[in-house]
Design a protein around this motif. Structure first.
Motif, mmCIF file in Angstrom:
data_model
loop_
_atom_site.group_PDB
_atom_site.id
_atom_site.type_symbol
_atom_site.label_atom_id
_atom_site.label_comp_id
_atom_site.label_asym_id
_atom_site.label_seq_id
_atom_site.Cartn_x
_atom_site.Cartn_y
_atom_site.Cartn_z
ATOM 1 N N ALA A 100 0.827 -1.204 0.000
ATOM 2 C CA ALA A 100 0.000 0.000 0.000
ATOM 3 C C ALA A 100 0.863 1.257 0.000
ATOM 4 C CB ALA A 100 -0.928 -0.008 1.206
ATOM 5 N N HIS A 101 2.026 1.164 0.622
ATOM 6 C CA HIS A 101 2.889 2.338 0.766
ATOM 7 C C HIS A 101 3.745 2.589 -0.465
ATOM 8 C CE1 HIS A 101 5.101 5.408 2.930
ATOM 9 N NE2 HIS A 101 6.240 4.825 2.583
ATOM 10 N N THR A 102 4.135 1.537 -1.186
ATOM 11 C CA THR A 102 5.151 1.714 -2.231
ATOM 12 C C THR A 102 4.738 1.292 -3.623
ATOM 13 O OG1 THR A 102 6.140 -0.483 -1.857
ATOM 14 C CG2 THR A 102 6.955 1.342 -0.506
ATOM 15 N N VAL A 103 3.705 0.470 -3.763
ATOM 16 C CA VAL A 103 3.387 -0.119 -5.058
ATOM 17 C C VAL A 103 2.219 0.610 -5.704
ATOM 18 C CG1 VAL A 103 2.694 -2.222 -6.277
ATOM 19 C CG2 VAL A 103 4.257 -2.364 -4.341
ATOM 20 N N GLY A 104 2.387 0.933 -6.985
ATOM 21 C CA GLY A 104 1.312 1.565 -7.727
ATOM 22 C C GLY A 104 0.474 0.539 -8.449
ATOM 23 N N ALA A 105 0.764 0.304 -9.717
ATOM 24 C CA ALA A 105 -0.052 -0.573 -10.538
ATOM 25 C C ALA A 105 0.144 -2.040 -10.167
ATOM 26 C CB ALA A 105 0.282 -0.354 -12.006
ATOM 27 N N ARG A 106 -0.933 -2.809 -10.233
ATOM 28 C CA ARG A 106 -0.897 -4.261 -10.066
ATOM 29 C C ARG A 106 -1.408 -4.835 -11.387
ATOM 30 N NH1 ARG A 106 -1.473 -3.852 -4.293
ATOM 31 N NH2 ARG A 106 -1.025 -1.647 -3.895
ATOM 32 N N ILE A 107 -0.583 -5.607 -12.063
ATOM 33 C CA ILE A 107 -0.877 -6.016 -13.428
ATOM 34 C C ILE A 107 -0.871 -7.532 -13.537
ATOM 35 C CG2 ILE A 107 -0.150 -5.844 -15.842
ATOM 36 C CD1 ILE A 107 1.351 -3.264 -15.009
ATOM 37 N N ASP A 108 -1.932 -8.076 -14.140
ATOM 38 C CA ASP A 108 -2.045 -9.501 -14.429
ATOM 39 C C ASP A 108 -1.732 -9.698 -15.907
ATOM 40 O OD1 ASP A 108 -2.804 -12.126 -14.943
ATOM 41 O OD2 ASP A 108 -4.446 -12.079 -13.492
ATOM 42 N N GLY A 109 -0.795 -10.567 -16.198
ATOM 43 C CA GLY A 109 -0.408 -10.786 -17.579
ATOM 44 C C GLY A 109 -1.552 -11.226 -18.462
ATOM 45 N N ASP A 110 -2.532 -11.934 -17.881
ATOM 46 C CA ASP A 110 -3.669 -12.397 -18.672
ATOM 47 C C ASP A 110 -4.530 -11.243 -19.173
ATOM 48 O OD1 ASP A 110 -2.872 -14.995 -18.308
ATOM 49 O OD2 ASP A 110 -4.186 -15.338 -16.579
ATOM 50 N N ASP A 111 -4.394 -10.080 -18.543
ATOM 51 C CA ASP A 111 -5.179 -8.922 -18.976
ATOM 52 C C ASP A 111 -4.516 -8.152 -20.112
ATOM 53 O OD1 ASP A 111 -7.040 -9.494 -17.017
ATOM 54 O OD2 ASP A 111 -6.096 -8.187 -15.523
ATOM 55 N N LEU A 112 -3.313 -8.580 -20.514
ATOM 56 C CA LEU A 112 -2.574 -7.882 -21.560
ATOM 57 C C LEU A 112 -2.566 -8.695 -22.844
ATOM 58 C CD1 LEU A 112 0.561 -6.766 -19.503
ATOM 59 C CD2 LEU A 112 -1.459 -5.377 -20.051
ATOM 60 N N SER A 138 7.444 10.589 -14.238
ATOM 61 C CA SER A 138 6.924 9.272 -13.912
ATOM 62 C C SER A 138 6.292 9.299 -12.534
ATOM 63 C CB SER A 138 8.068 8.254 -13.941
ATOM 64 O OG SER A 138 7.604 6.975 -13.591
ATOM 65 N N GLY A 139 5.121 8.672 -12.411
ATOM 66 C CA GLY A 139 4.428 8.642 -11.123
ATOM 67 C C GLY A 139 5.010 7.581 -10.220
ATOM 68 N N SER A 140 4.193 6.578 -9.856
ATOM 69 C CA SER A 140 4.696 5.485 -9.030
ATOM 70 C C SER A 140 5.839 4.800 -9.753
ATOM 71 C CB SER A 140 3.580 4.485 -8.747
ATOM 72 O OG SER A 140 4.103 3.339 -8.115
ATOM 73 N N GLU A 141 6.865 4.457 -9.026
ATOM 74 C CA GLU A 141 8.023 3.836 -9.650
ATOM 75 C C GLU A 141 8.144 2.359 -9.298
ATOM 76 O OE1 GLU A 141 11.386 6.168 -8.670
ATOM 77 O OE2 GLU A 141 10.806 7.817 -9.989
ATOM 78 N N ARG A 142 7.099 1.778 -8.728
ATOM 79 C CA ARG A 142 7.123 0.344 -8.435
ATOM 80 C C ARG A 142 5.774 -0.258 -8.817
ATOM 81 N NH1 ARG A 142 9.694 -1.586 -2.990
ATOM 82 N NH2 ARG A 142 11.514 -1.275 -4.327
ATOM 83 N N ILE A 143 5.820 -1.412 -9.481
ATOM 84 C CA ILE A 143 4.605 -2.123 -9.863
ATOM 85 C C ILE A 143 4.718 -3.569 -9.397
ATOM 86 C CG2 ILE A 143 4.238 -0.678 -11.902
ATOM 87 C CD1 ILE A 143 5.269 -3.183 -13.539
ATOM 88 N N ARG A 144 3.589 -4.252 -9.419
ATOM 89 C CA ARG A 144 3.571 -5.698 -9.219
ATOM 90 C C ARG A 144 3.047 -6.317 -10.504
ATOM 91 N NH1 ARG A 144 3.833 -9.468 -5.134
ATOM 92 N NH2 ARG A 144 2.540 -11.329 -5.360
ATOM 93 N N TYR A 145 3.857 -7.150 -11.110
ATOM 94 C CA TYR A 145 3.488 -7.830 -12.350
ATOM 95 C C TYR A 145 3.559 -9.324 -12.106
ATOM 96 C CZ TYR A 145 3.692 -9.500 -17.180
ATOM 97 O OH TYR A 145 3.447 -10.177 -18.351
ATOM 98 N N GLU A 146 2.419 -10.003 -12.339
ATOM 99 C CA GLU A 146 2.295 -11.407 -11.980
ATOM 100 C C GLU A 146 2.624 -11.555 -10.485
ATOM 101 O OE1 GLU A 146 0.764 -13.127 -13.883
ATOM 102 O OE2 GLU A 146 1.297 -12.885 -15.975
ATOM 103 N N SER A 147 3.672 -12.285 -10.129
ATOM 104 C CA SER A 147 3.960 -12.523 -8.714
ATOM 105 C C SER A 147 5.215 -11.807 -8.230
ATOM 106 C CB SER A 147 4.120 -14.036 -8.464
ATOM 107 O OG SER A 147 5.198 -14.558 -9.237
ATOM 108 N N ARG A 148 5.730 -10.834 -9.031
ATOM 109 C CA ARG A 148 6.957 -10.171 -8.647
ATOM 110 C C ARG A 148 6.786 -8.656 -8.694
ATOM 111 N NH1 ARG A 148 10.938 -13.680 -8.101
ATOM 112 N NH2 ARG A 148 12.538 -12.067 -7.978
ATOM 113 N N TYR A 149 7.684 -7.976 -7.958
ATOM 114 C CA TYR A 149 7.703 -6.524 -7.946
ATOM 115 C C TYR A 149 8.810 -6.036 -8.885
ATOM 116 C CZ TYR A 149 5.062 -7.199 -3.616
ATOM 117 O OH TYR A 149 4.130 -7.581 -2.688
ATOM 118 N N TYR A 150 8.549 -4.870 -9.486
ATOM 119 C CA TYR A 150 9.531 -4.266 -10.377
ATOM 120 C C TYR A 150 9.584 -2.760 -10.123
ATOM 121 C CZ TYR A 150 9.361 -8.652 -12.966
ATOM 122 O OH TYR A 150 9.422 -9.977 -13.309
#
Length: 331
Positions: A246-258, A310-322
């Motif tokens: 909640a404090h550091t991660v912006g977008a949460r992305i599921d590969g199946d949605d892309l 650039s806004g949030s600089e951290r995302i969660r993609y699938e099961s990892r953070y970037y």
């Protein structure tokens, strides 16, 4: 996915293999700057992704038994018990700028902080070093080698040397180490054991094959007094992970949605980076929307892109953070 302007899709064409080839053959410009008022291909928007692991706790939660001398385990224990423990000059729980510190004790996670509760006056010895030139008087044979000094003096010489080396040269000195152009002794044991601070101490010291003249003064300091604060925030690793997300991660992305092409953009960004000129392909536009970076799409990118941040600089993609970055580059 169709694209009527293949010149702006440098890395998608042909999948990741062609992406690597295009990157090697066409994308060798790396000058940072905002878009110019010229052809669309004059500027590209570069995306890079750096793997930040599959958990945030490893980097964000401190084990104070392994944290090093700058962390005050006694202050943590006192704060947990509701006692008023204070430190002078230094914060008990250092952390990165604008980032809270967390620690775990017996399964409970704490948010650590400190508040200034007073000001203290103190007098400390300050060691400064000056380069020796031909006009200086004195016998260089009387200079002491840094290695022969007590540990506290050796540390003082190393830090004061950084200031002496920087005088008259560009580059500055390390913030947080050098104070008032030298080294400030605050540790009582180091002061008691010091040879450099003694009344009959040496006038010169040799460090890295250079002779320095020693100057010692005793100066008044006004230092903040900090009270440690430890607030319990979680009773499980999962709850702590949710707090950090909640404090550091912006977008949460599921590969199946892309789309397949959008997933290829992410794969390229994870490896060697990905970049396109404006107007962007459908795949790149989908990624920018998924990252919540709509200013790169909704504004006048060619004119105002240099002001887009650039806004949030951290995302969660699938099961990892970037951790990611977006920046304009000249072609």
């Amino acid at each position: 996915m169709s694209d009527s302007n293949p010149s702006r899709r440098r890395l998608l064409a042909g999948g990741l293999a062609a992406a690597a080839s295009a990157a090697a053959g066409c994308l060798d410009g790396s000058v940072t700057g905002g878009p110019a008022n010229g052809d669309d291909d004059d500027q590209v928007l570069a995306l890079t992704l750096n793997d930040a692991g599959d958990t945030l706790r490893d980097d964000a939660v401190v084990d104070l038994s392994e944290a090093g001398p700058r962390w005050d385990e006694a202050a943590f224990a006192a704060a947990r018990d509701g006692e008023r423990d204070t430190t002078q000059h230094r914060k008990p729980f250092p952390s990165a700028a604008d980032e809270p510190a967390y620690a775990v004790h017996e399964g409970t996670y704490y948010r650590l902080d400190s508040v200034v509760v007073d000001e203290a006056k103190a007098t400390h010895p300050v060691l400064r070093l000056y380069g020796v030139n031909e006009s200086d008087t004195g016998d260089e044979a009387d200079a002491v080698e840094k290695e022969t000094l007590p540990e506290g003096d050796r540390n003082a010489v190393e830090i004061a040397h950084k200031s002496a080396r920087a005088r008259g040269n560009p580059g500055g000195v390390p913030v947080g180490l050098v104070e008032r152009g030298g080294y400030v002794y605050r540790d009582g044991d180091a002061i008691d054991a010091s040879r450099l601070l003694a009344a009959d101490g040496p006038a010169r010291v040799v460090y890295r094959d250079t002779v320095y003249r020693i100057e010692v003064t005793r100066e008044r300091f006004y230092e903040p007094v900090y009270r440690a604060v430890a607030e319990p925030v979680a009773e499980s690793p999962e709850r702590m992970e949710a707090i950090l997300r909640a404090h550091t991660v912006g977008a949460r992305i599921d590969g199946d949605d892309l789309s397949t092409d959008a997933r290829e953009v992410i794969e390229a960004a994870r490896h060697d980076g990905y970049e396109e000129s404006h107007p962007y392909s459908d795949a790149y536009a989908d990624i920018l929307r998924a990252f919540h970076e709509r200013p790169y799409l909704d504004g006048n990118v060619r004119k105002d892109g240099r002001w887009t941040e650039s806004g949030s600089e951290r995302i969660r993609y699938e099961s990892r953070y970037y951790d990611y970055s977006l920046r304009f580059k000249s072609n």
